[in-house]
Scaffold this active site. Structure first.
Site, PDB file in Angstrom:
ATOM      1  N   GLY A  89      31.909 -10.502  -7.026  1.00  0.00           N
ATOM      2  CA  GLY A  89      32.410  -9.209  -7.476  1.00  0.00           C
ATOM      3  C   GLY A  89      33.077  -8.413  -6.375  1.00  0.00           C
ATOM      4  N   GLY A 120      34.195  -5.254  -6.621  1.00  0.00           N
ATOM      5  CA  GLY A 120      34.222  -3.835  -7.015  1.00  0.00           C
ATOM      6  C   GLY A 120      33.870  -2.971  -5.818  1.00  0.00           C
ATOM      7  N   GLU A 174      36.741  13.044 -20.235  1.00  0.00           N
ATOM      8  CA  GLU A 174      38.083  12.873 -19.668  1.00  0.00           C
ATOM      9  C   GLU A 174      39.049  12.297 -20.707  1.00  0.00           C
ATOM     10  OE1 GLU A 174      36.753  12.581 -15.004  1.00  0.00           O
ATOM     11  OE2 GLU A 174      37.108  10.713 -16.049  1.00  0.00           O
ATOM     12  N   ASP A 225      26.394  -1.268  -9.864  1.00  0.00           N
ATOM     13  CA  ASP A 225      26.013  -1.006 -11.256  1.00  0.00           C
ATOM     14  C   ASP A 225      25.085  -2.061 -11.846  1.00  0.00           C
ATOM     15  OD1 ASP A 225      27.552   1.224 -11.245  1.00  0.00           O
ATOM     16  OD2 ASP A 225      28.923   0.602 -12.846  1.00  0.00           O
ATOM     17  N   GLN A 285      29.589   5.955  -5.918  1.00  0.00           N
ATOM     18  CA  GLN A 285      28.833   6.213  -4.689  1.00  0.00           C
ATOM     19  C   GLN A 285      27.604   5.321  -4.573  1.00  0.00           C
ATOM     20  OE1 GLN A 285      29.057   7.647  -1.783  1.00  0.00           O
ATOM     21  NE2 GLN A 285      31.159   8.133  -2.301  1.00  0.00           N
TER      22      GLN A 285
HETATM   23  C1  LIG Z   1      36.087   4.377 -17.383  1.00  0.00           C
HETATM   24  C2  LIG Z   1      35.196   4.574 -16.198  1.00  0.00           C
HETATM   25  C3  LIG Z   1      35.225   5.766 -15.502  1.00  0.00           C
HETATM   26  C4  LIG Z   1      34.380   5.964 -14.406  1.00  0.00           C
HETATM   27  N1  LIG Z   1      34.444   7.161 -13.736  1.00  0.00           N
HETATM   28  C5  LIG Z   1      33.698   7.324 -12.634  1.00  0.00           C
HETATM   29  C6  LIG Z   1      33.793   8.520 -11.878  1.00  0.00           C
HETATM   30  O1  LIG Z   1      34.566   9.432 -12.211  1.00  0.00           O
HETATM   31  N2  LIG Z   1      33.015   8.644 -10.767  1.00  0.00           N
HETATM   32  C7  LIG Z   1      32.163   7.649 -10.362  1.00  0.00           C
HETATM   33  O2  LIG Z   1      31.502   7.783  -9.331  1.00  0.00           O
HETATM   34  N3  LIG Z   1      32.035   6.518 -11.063  1.00  0.00           N
HETATM   35  C8  LIG Z   1      32.780   6.324 -12.195  1.00  0.00           C
HETATM   36  N4  LIG Z   1      32.675   5.172 -12.902  1.00  0.00           N
HETATM   37  C9  LIG Z   1      31.676   4.186 -12.498  1.00  0.00           C
HETATM   38  C10 LIG Z   1      32.129   3.360 -11.320  1.00  0.00           C
HETATM   39  O3  LIG Z   1      33.433   2.873 -11.534  1.00  0.00           O
HETATM   40  C11 LIG Z   1      31.141   2.233 -11.132  1.00  0.00           C
HETATM   41  O4  LIG Z   1      29.880   2.789 -10.855  1.00  0.00           O
HETATM   42  C12 LIG Z   1      31.545   1.296 -10.011  1.00  0.00           C
HETATM   43  O5  LIG Z   1      32.784   0.669 -10.303  1.00  0.00           O
HETATM   44  C13 LIG Z   1      30.477   0.232  -9.788  1.00  0.00           C
HETATM   45  O6  LIG Z   1      30.886  -0.619  -8.756  1.00  0.00           O
HETATM   46  P1  LIG Z   1      30.382  -2.126  -8.714  1.00  0.00           P
HETATM   47  O7  LIG Z   1      30.879  -2.698  -7.450  1.00  0.00           O
HETATM   48  O8  LIG Z   1      28.931  -2.172  -8.976  1.00  0.00           O
HETATM   49  O9  LIG Z   1      31.063  -2.838  -9.958  1.00  0.00           O
HETATM   50  P2  LIG Z   1      32.608  -2.919 -10.418  1.00  0.00           P
HETATM   51  O10 LIG Z   1      33.437  -1.903  -9.732  1.00  0.00           O
HETATM   52  O11 LIG Z   1      32.543  -2.898 -11.909  1.00  0.00           O
HETATM   53  O12 LIG Z   1      33.043  -4.357  -9.930  1.00  0.00           O
HETATM   54  C14 LIG Z   1      32.487  -5.527 -10.441  1.00  0.00           C
HETATM   55  C15 LIG Z   1      33.435  -6.678 -10.116  1.00  0.00           C
HETATM   56  O13 LIG Z   1      32.772  -7.898 -10.453  1.00  0.00           O
HETATM   57  C16 LIG Z   1      33.689  -8.766 -11.082  1.00  0.00           C
HETATM   58  N5  LIG Z   1      32.884  -9.677 -11.923  1.00  0.00           N
HETATM   59  C17 LIG Z   1      32.051  -9.365 -12.933  1.00  0.00           C
HETATM   60  N6  LIG Z   1      31.449 -10.460 -13.413  1.00  0.00           N
HETATM   61  C18 LIG Z   1      31.931 -11.498 -12.696  1.00  0.00           C
HETATM   62  C19 LIG Z   1      31.698 -12.899 -12.724  1.00  0.00           C
HETATM   63  N7  LIG Z   1      30.813 -13.464 -13.567  1.00  0.00           N
HETATM   64  N8  LIG Z   1      32.386 -13.688 -11.866  1.00  0.00           N
HETATM   65  C20 LIG Z   1      33.272 -13.166 -10.990  1.00  0.00           C
HETATM   66  N9  LIG Z   1      33.526 -11.826 -10.912  1.00  0.00           N
HETATM   67  C21 LIG Z   1      32.860 -11.010 -11.754  1.00  0.00           C
HETATM   68  C22 LIG Z   1      34.611  -7.843 -11.865  1.00  0.00           C
HETATM   69  O14 LIG Z   1      35.862  -8.460 -12.111  1.00  0.00           O
HETATM   70  C23 LIG Z   1      34.721  -6.645 -10.918  1.00  0.00           C
HETATM   71  O15 LIG Z   1      35.823  -6.769 -10.047  1.00  0.00           O
HETATM   72  C24 LIG Z   1      33.505   4.935 -14.005  1.00  0.00           C
HETATM   73  C25 LIG Z   1      33.477   3.729 -14.707  1.00  0.00           C
HETATM   74  C26 LIG Z   1      34.317   3.543 -15.791  1.00  0.00           C
HETATM   75  C27 LIG Z   1      34.282   2.237 -16.534  1.00  0.00           C
END
Ligand SMILES: Cc1cc2nc3c(=O)[nH]c(=O)nc-3n(C[C@H](O)[C@H](O)[C@H](O)COP(=O)(O)OP(=O)(O)OC[C@H]3O[C@@H](n4cnc5c(N)ncnc54)[C@H](O)[C@@H]3O)c2cc1C
Length: 429
Positions: free
Chosen positions: A16, A18, A175, A301, A319
């Site tokens: 991931g 993200g 939003e 997440d 964050q």
């Molecule tokens: C519409 C929306 C609005 C938001 N607004 C806000 C905001 O205003 N403020 C805020 O703080 N947070 C906001 N968030 C939440 C924030 O975006 C998330 O908390 C954050 O992105 C989490 O980061 P992460 O690295 O855990 O996961 P993510 O950013 O979701 O990244 C996960 C990554 O894993 C990859 N992945 C998943 N499964 C697999 C797999 N099996 N194999 C390979 N790759 C995989 C995906 O492609 C992705 O790139 C929002 C979320 C959404 C959906």
């Protein structure tokens, strides 16, 4: 496979790219480890601005950034475009669609997906918004329905095509409904001269449960002034693509339901059932290590770090992912060096949600404010958090044009959303 493996150096595999994965990998720069990141997309997505892509306010490309490009200068980093299917912890390997990959340390940073709470009908007929593809689906779907409404003879069907319902109690719901109201108030009559503002209805079901009562009340007041009809403390019972049934008995006839009502952890197969907790998240200890495993970690997440300090886990916000990612980098190096680890402490920087031009709500520590200052702060924070200078410039330019013209240029149907298959299709509507 484009994979570095240096003899004698541990390999850290991150699933991931993200907020969590990217920040972890950056912090491992110049450390004596090989980092391999796998993601099913070749880009990092800035999810907080997905709703602006969905509403045609900014370009889709401006909220994504190629993962390889982020790490051009990081010698111990490699990337593969791959979807991970299964974790084989007994062999220290993962099975991806590109083959089997070994790890010494595995970090699951797969984020969350939309939660339809097991309701297959709602899953089929509503529009989720968790990635750029889904945001573009919403954009096409919304614009197709406006085009259909213009030529529809049947009054009830026309009304259903022009009724938009957003379901979701978090900032995304606010939003999205605010942006729909702006589209109705500033764009509809200009782009579709046979329609008028009163023809288009915007509903929001449940408002800002995730923010303070002050912010929620301010958001509700502003949205109501913008013409959004808000139903508070109710739940959607069913939706069959035409009639939306709410548990207070309300029935809304609509062709457009946008689902932002919940998320669940995106966990690859193979993890023991005992480590999965509420919201399908992976239970970790205070150094992000998955309960019951020695060399598997989860951040962002997908993780639920339930400790006395965070009994509900770390908030599912950018964050939380950034901070757990950065902190884990330090602890992985401590583990590799045989030094004691340091427990994670979440630093709550607050939350922001924008409702429209000059309108936003903010909860920063004990301060709750709304209006123009909150909106400026929201813009600054989001602009600075975007990855890549070109993205910052593109989004800033789009916002500046929108500020002065109250209009945007990205309302293109580049691929149709097929309402029967519920998939995009270059040709078929
Ligand atoms: C519409 C929306 C609005 C938001 N607004 C806000 C905001 O205003 N403020 C805020 O703080 N947070 C906001 N968030 C939440 C924030 O975006 C998330 O908390 C954050 O992105 C989490 O980061 P992460 O690295 O855990 O996961 P993510 O950013 O979701 O990244 C996960 C990554 O894993 C990859 N992945 C998943 N499964 C697999 C797999 N099996 N194999 C390979 N790759 C995989 C995906 O492609 C992705 O790139 C929002 C979320 C959404 C959906």
């Amino acid at each position: 496979m484009d994979v570095k493996k240096t003899a004698g150096r541990p390999r850290i595999v991150i699933i991931g790219g993200g907020f969590g994965g990217i920040n972890l990998a950056k912090k491992l720069k110049n450390k004596p480890v090989d980092v391999l990141m796998l993601d099913k997309h070749n880009y990092h997505t800035f999810q907080p601005l997905l709703y602006q892509v969905a509403m045609g306010s900014i370009e889709a490309d401006s909220i994504g950034f190629p993962i390889r490009r982020i790490f051009t200068d990081q010698k111990n980093f490699s990337f593969n475009l791959a979807e991970v299917k299964t974790i084989n912890s007994e062999k220290n390997t993962i099975t991806a669609d590109i083959g089997e990959i070994e790890y010494d340390y595995l970090v699951i940073a797969t984020g969350a997906n939309t939660n339809f709470f097991g309701n297959k009908e709602i899953e089929h007929f509503t529009m989720p918004m968790k990635n750029i593809g889904e945001a573009l689906n919403i954009r096409s779907f919304m614009l197709q329905n406006l085009e259909k409404a213009v030529i529809e003879k049947d009054y009830n069907e026309r009304e259903a095509l022009l009724t938009f319902v957003v379901v979701g109690g978090g900032p995304t719901g606010v939003e999205l409904s605010g942006a729909l109201a702006e589209l109705r108030n500033h764009v509809l009559c200009k782009d579709y001269p046979t329609l008028c503002e009163e023809d288009m209805k915007v509903y929001l079901i449940v408002v800002l449960g995730a923010m303070s009562p002050t912010a929620s009340a301010a958001a509700k007041k502003t949205l109501t002034e913008m013409g959004v009809v808000i139903s508070n403390s109710v739940h959607v019972k069913s939706y069959d693509g035409c009639k939306l049934l709410v548990d207070d008995g309300t029935v809304i006839e609509t062709r457009n339901v946008f689902w932002a009502a919940g998320v669940m952890g995106e966990v690859p197969e193979g993890m023991a059932a005992g480590c999965i907790t509420r919201g399908n998240r992976i239970n970790t200890d205070d150094i992000s290590r998955v309960m019951g495993y020695t060399n598997i970690f989860a951040i962002g997440d997908v993780a639920a770090m339930i400790t006395p300090a965070t009994p509900n886990g770390i908030p599912g916000m950018a964050q939380g992912a950034i901070q757990t990612g950065k902190h884990l980098a330090k602890n992985l190096m401590h583990l590799i060096d045989g030094q004691p680890t340091v427990p994670f402490k979440y630093f709550d920087k607050g939350s922001l949600a924008t409702i429209g031009q000059n309108k936003a709500v903010a909860d920063i520590w004990k301060l709750h404010f709304h209006g123009f200052i909150a909106w400026l702060l929201w813009m600054f924070v989001h602009l600075m958090s975007l990855v890549g200078f070109s993205n910052k410039l593109s989004v800033f330019t789009s916002w500046a044009i929108k500020y002065f013209t109250k209009n945007t240029d990205d309302r293109l149907i580049v691929r149709f959303f097929n309402t029967k298959t519920r998939m995009t299709d270059p040709e078929t509507k």
